[in-house]
Motif scaffolding. Sequence first.
Motif, PDB file in Angstrom:
ATOM      1  N   ARG A  45       0.876  -1.215  -0.049  1.00  0.00           N
ATOM      2  CA  ARG A  45      -0.203   0.226  -0.117  1.00  0.00           C
ATOM      3  C   ARG A  45       0.955   1.316  -0.094  1.00  0.00           C
ATOM      4  NH1 ARG A  45      -3.967   0.836   5.058  1.00  0.00           N
ATOM      5  NH2 ARG A  45      -4.398  -1.343   4.472  1.00  0.00           N
ATOM      6  N   ALA A  46       2.082   1.236   0.769  1.00  0.00           N
ATOM      7  CA  ALA A  46       2.825   2.470   0.873  1.00  0.00           C
ATOM      8  C   ALA A  46       3.466   2.507  -0.580  1.00  0.00           C
ATOM      9  CB  ALA A  46       3.876   2.215   1.919  1.00  0.00           C
ATOM     10  N   ALA A  47       3.996   1.717  -1.188  1.00  0.00           N
ATOM     11  CA  ALA A  47       4.659   1.675  -2.400  1.00  0.00           C
ATOM     12  C   ALA A  47       3.471   2.371  -3.519  1.00  0.00           C
ATOM     13  CB  ALA A  47       5.347   0.283  -2.728  1.00  0.00           C
ATOM     14  N   ILE A  53       5.978   9.930   1.566  1.00  0.00           N
ATOM     15  CA  ILE A  53       7.401  10.442   2.174  1.00  0.00           C
ATOM     16  C   ILE A  53       7.770   9.019   2.897  1.00  0.00           C
ATOM     17  CG2 ILE A  53       8.773  11.631   3.728  1.00  0.00           C
ATOM     18  CD1 ILE A  53       6.888  13.994   2.688  1.00  0.00           C
ATOM     19  N   SER A  54       8.893   8.351   2.601  1.00  0.00           N
ATOM     20  CA  SER A  54       9.227   7.147   3.212  1.00  0.00           C
ATOM     21  C   SER A  54      10.371   7.274   4.091  1.00  0.00           C
ATOM     22  CB  SER A  54       9.558   6.116   2.280  1.00  0.00           C
ATOM     23  OG  SER A  54      10.110   4.966   2.847  1.00  0.00           O
ATOM     24  N   PHE A  55      10.302   7.050   5.330  1.00  0.00           N
ATOM     25  CA  PHE A  55      11.162   7.019   6.460  1.00  0.00           C
ATOM     26  C   PHE A  55      11.630   5.512   6.588  1.00  0.00           C
ATOM     27  CE2 PHE A  55       9.352  11.165   8.211  1.00  0.00           C
ATOM     28  CZ  PHE A  55      10.259  12.092   7.384  1.00  0.00           C
ATOM     29  N   HIS A 345      -1.658   8.940   5.853  1.00  0.00           N
ATOM     30  CA  HIS A 345      -1.267  10.149   6.006  1.00  0.00           C
ATOM     31  C   HIS A 345      -0.259  10.506   5.104  1.00  0.00           C
ATOM     32  CE1 HIS A 345      -3.979  10.275   9.624  1.00  0.00           C
ATOM     33  NE2 HIS A 345      -3.837  11.622   9.405  1.00  0.00           N
ATOM     34  N   GLY A 346       0.370   9.517   4.181  1.00  0.00           N
ATOM     35  CA  GLY A 346       1.612   9.955   3.431  1.00  0.00           C
ATOM     36  C   GLY A 346       2.968   9.659   3.918  1.00  0.00           C
ATOM     37  N   VAL A 347       3.097   8.997   4.961  1.00  0.00           N
ATOM     38  CA  VAL A 347       4.373   8.845   5.516  1.00  0.00           C
ATOM     39  C   VAL A 347       4.579   7.231   6.032  1.00  0.00           C
ATOM     40  CG1 VAL A 347       3.736   9.488   7.686  1.00  0.00           C
ATOM     41  CG2 VAL A 347       6.154   9.693   7.026  1.00  0.00           C
ATOM     42  N   ARG A 384       5.934  16.224  10.133  1.00  0.00           N
ATOM     43  CA  ARG A 384       4.465  16.911  10.289  1.00  0.00           C
ATOM     44  C   ARG A 384       3.401  15.736  10.075  1.00  0.00           C
ATOM     45  NH1 ARG A 384       6.644  21.853   8.098  1.00  0.00           N
ATOM     46  NH2 ARG A 384       6.426  20.880   6.321  1.00  0.00           N
ATOM     47  N   ARG A 385       3.502  14.967   9.117  1.00  0.00           N
ATOM     48  CA  ARG A 385       2.508  13.981   8.800  1.00  0.00           C
ATOM     49  C   ARG A 385       2.218  13.056   9.858  1.00  0.00           C
ATOM     50  NH1 ARG A 385       3.448  12.787   2.096  1.00  0.00           N
ATOM     51  NH2 ARG A 385       3.275  14.963   1.552  1.00  0.00           N
ATOM     52  N   LEU A 386       3.480  12.600  10.449  1.00  0.00           N
ATOM     53  CA  LEU A 386       3.515  11.493  11.435  1.00  0.00           C
ATOM     54  C   LEU A 386       2.714  12.298  12.621  1.00  0.00           C
ATOM     55  CD1 LEU A 386       6.954   9.864  11.792  1.00  0.00           C
ATOM     56  CD2 LEU A 386       4.967   8.825  11.405  1.00  0.00           C
ATOM     57  N   SER A 387       3.193  13.621  12.830  1.00  0.00           N
ATOM     58  CA  SER A 387       2.547  14.211  14.118  1.00  0.00           C
ATOM     59  C   SER A 387       0.858  14.318  13.887  1.00  0.00           C
ATOM     60  CB  SER A 387       3.221  15.536  14.253  1.00  0.00           C
ATOM     61  OG  SER A 387       2.561  16.357  15.285  1.00  0.00           O
ATOM     62  N   ARG A 388       0.561  14.589  12.877  1.00  0.00           N
ATOM     63  CA  ARG A 388      -1.053  14.670  12.492  1.00  0.00           C
ATOM     64  C   ARG A 388      -1.447  13.393  12.797  1.00  0.00           C
ATOM     65  NH1 ARG A 388       0.443  18.470   8.363  1.00  0.00           N
ATOM     66  NH2 ARG A 388       0.507  16.742   6.669  1.00  0.00           N
TER      67      ARG A 388
END
Length: 394
Positions: A45-47, A53-55, A345-347, A384-388
């Motif tokens: 799903r992430a790919a 944004i991939s960490f 959330h895109g991360v 920021r996305r992680l925080s949200r």
Amino acid sequence: MDATALARHLPPSSETRRSPTPPASEPPRSGPRLGVGRFDLLTRRAAETPGLISFAGGLPAPGEFPRTKLAGSFVRALQAPSCPALQYGWPEGDEDLRSWIAGQLRRRGASVARDDIIVTSGAQQAVSLAAQMVRGPHARIGVDPESYPGALDLFRSLGMGLVDDGSHVDAYYLMPALPNPRGRRLSAHERAKVLSTLRPVIEDDAYADLCFDGAAPRPLLAEAPDRVFHVGTFSKTLCPGLRVGWLVPPRALRADVLKLKQAADLQAASLPQAILEDYLRNEDFDQRLVRLREFYARRAARMEQALRRYLPRWKFEPPAGGFAIWVEPDAEPNEAFFLAAAIEHGVAFDPGSLFRASGAVRPFALRLCFSSVSRDEDLDEGVRRLSRCWSEVA
């Protein structure tokens, strides 16, 4: 086609642009494999998520690959008389390449000669060869509380017991210079304690050249060459695609290790070795390491700043080098659920359980890789996305 012509067919190098964001997962050597087991669907799903944004993954920065210079080395390797780059070679690897590796280790204090080096198909094969040498009936191998998942999986596949609580072991697997995932080097006391046990040690030196404060430290190999299996690689400092690593086994066991290597694949591939040997002969690798340390240190500082700003209650220790920051949040959500929510959330990130011998999901933790995002600004946006996401889930 000469090097200049070949270079025209390559994507622009780091001198002109950054590469796009890498996929959320990575090959086995480079870090935890999210694409297996319970995280497989999440990885896919992430790919497939546009703009994610991939960490995750622990990949080196694609924009730092020396593409044009490697292209030149490729052409010169093919133009050499009799073209040994396309021929079979010896199981131990290219002589000149082994001499270069031995020289680097001598500079760090180890008494190593060319014939002590065995070139391997990446560091993963080097770890595998060493593990096969220390494996015995019901062998127990000591590992850090968090360690490299590719090694943990390998030891399990060999039927070895993983021990992370300090109890009796038959051998150790350690990353003394710069551990993955924590990025906190082994202390002098811890080094002395391990060596005092007189047990064999598999010393994984994958990140040693990427210590932010300078050159790689003295390896355990220098202290106990009779029982240390030293593992190195060019994957983190040059590029993983060449798949060139090395193993320095104890001299008394070199012949046995070489038999295992030959039985496994005859030899490491000749062409990548030839390209690498030419590159090292013509380029200032030490200066490259200086640039990489500065680059990754800057990335680490940027992510640290973003974490302090957007997730101030999350705990972490600034890494001494490498590609990632190990983070311990202030709550205990379901690990898979939070990863799924983060992807929405895109991360993406690497779940902490992948790095533990037991696979434990508690205490909740995650590895955030700052190495391969395409732009520095993405470090801020990703946090920021992680925080949200955290504000909704935790």
